[in-house]
Enzyme design. Structure first.
Site, PDB file in Angstrom:
ATOM      1  N   THR A 155       9.577 -27.014  20.192  1.00  9.33           N
ATOM      2  CA  THR A 155       9.594 -25.770  19.424  1.00  9.33           C
ATOM      3  C   THR A 155      11.004 -25.386  18.974  1.00  9.33           C
ATOM      4  O   THR A 155      11.159 -24.719  17.941  1.00  9.33           O
ATOM      5  CB  THR A 155       8.984 -24.600  20.228  1.00  9.33           C
ATOM      6  N   TYR A 156      12.025 -25.810  19.717  1.00 11.12           N
ATOM      7  CA  TYR A 156      13.392 -25.530  19.296  1.00 11.12           C
ATOM      8  C   TYR A 156      13.786 -26.420  18.118  1.00 11.12           C
ATOM      9  O   TYR A 156      14.139 -25.924  17.039  1.00 11.12           O
ATOM     10  CB  TYR A 156      14.360 -25.720  20.453  1.00 11.12           C
ATOM     11  N   ALA A 157      13.708 -27.731  18.318  1.00 12.43           N
ATOM     12  CA  ALA A 157      14.057 -28.649  17.240  1.00 12.43           C
ATOM     13  C   ALA A 157      13.107 -28.479  16.052  1.00 12.43           C
ATOM     14  O   ALA A 157      13.526 -28.519  14.896  1.00 12.43           O
ATOM     15  CB  ALA A 157      14.031 -30.089  17.744  1.00 12.43           C
TER      16      ALA A 157
END
Length: 249
Positions: A155-157
């Site tokens: 979800t970050y990348a």
């Protein structure tokens, strides 16, 4: 070509109160820029950053806002225009990291991560494109995980990945006004932003993936952003990866 200086320019710094954003705000001010320091919840850090700039003879103002809300993004740029008469540079350092397996990620976590990392970035670029003076500079902070990958950061990348296209599209759309749009994608940075998600063992692993066996230092990233905000007028639509050769197995 425009004059390659920050003197008397107005810089809007999203997340400009601490860590990378705080150092960037102070560096811009030292170079003669007037700085609008955005913060979300760290009011004391914002006040300290503004105070440090003012005590050094610079000009700065703090603005609270949730950049996932378009009205707050607009209010941030309104402050630059109302206080200093315009804006020339817009740098968005905000983001949120979550290390969690895909199978354990909730819908709420997904929405929050994409709201902060993608939606806020999109509307920051949009408003900057509307409000910056001609020959302005827009810079977003991404992640080196767009060029390398590891487990746990879907979800970050994934939330940061759209910034590459936002950057390229905006570079074309704003080019007729001489506005450059770029993204800087560091490796894991030596800030609390990173350590809260990792075990000591994984910290050492990430260090091992970069030159010199170290994490990215914010002091090494600020000069790159300053270059893009002043001398780097010919760079646009680009993603830069200052990460010490960071990669993952």
């Amino acid at each position: 070509m425009t004059e390659n200086t920050l003197r008397d320019k107005v810089a809007v710094v999203g997340g400009g109160e601490k860590n990378l954003g705080g150092l960037l705000s102070r560096t811009f001010a030292e170079a003669g820029a007037k700085v609008v320091v955005h913060y979300h919840s760290s009011e004391s850090d914002a006040e300290q950053t503004v105070k440090a700039i003012q005590e050094a003879g610079g000009q700065a103002v703090a603005v609270q806002g949730d950049l996932t809300k378009v009205a707050d993004v607009r209010r941030l740029f309104d402050t630059a225009v109302d206080t200093y008469g315009g804006a020339d540079i817009a740098v968005n350092t905000t983001g949120m990291v979550l290390r969690k397996p895909i199978l354990e990620t909730t819908e709420e976590e997904y929405d929050r991560m994409f709201g902060i990392n993608a939606k806020a970035a999109y509307f920051f670029i949009q408003e900057a494109g509307r409000r910056l003076n001609d020959h302005g500079k827009i810079i977003s902070i991404g992640t080196s995980l767009l060029a390398a990958f590891t487990d746990g950061y879907s979800t970050y990348a994934g939330g940061k990945a759209p910034l590459e296209h936002f950057t390229r599209a905006a570079a074309k759309e704003f080019a007729d006004r001489g506005i450059s749009v770029n993204m800087v994608a560091p490796g894991p940075m030596d800030t609390p932003f990173f350590y809260g998600q990792e075990t000591p063992e994984r910290v050492e692993f990430h260090k091992s993936q970069a030159m010199g066996n170290q994490l990215t230092q914010i002091e090494d990233i600020v000069p790159i952003i300053r270059f893009l905000a002043s001398e780097g007028w010919w760079f646009t639509g680009q993603t830069m990866f200052p990460n010490g050769g960071y990669t993952t197995r």
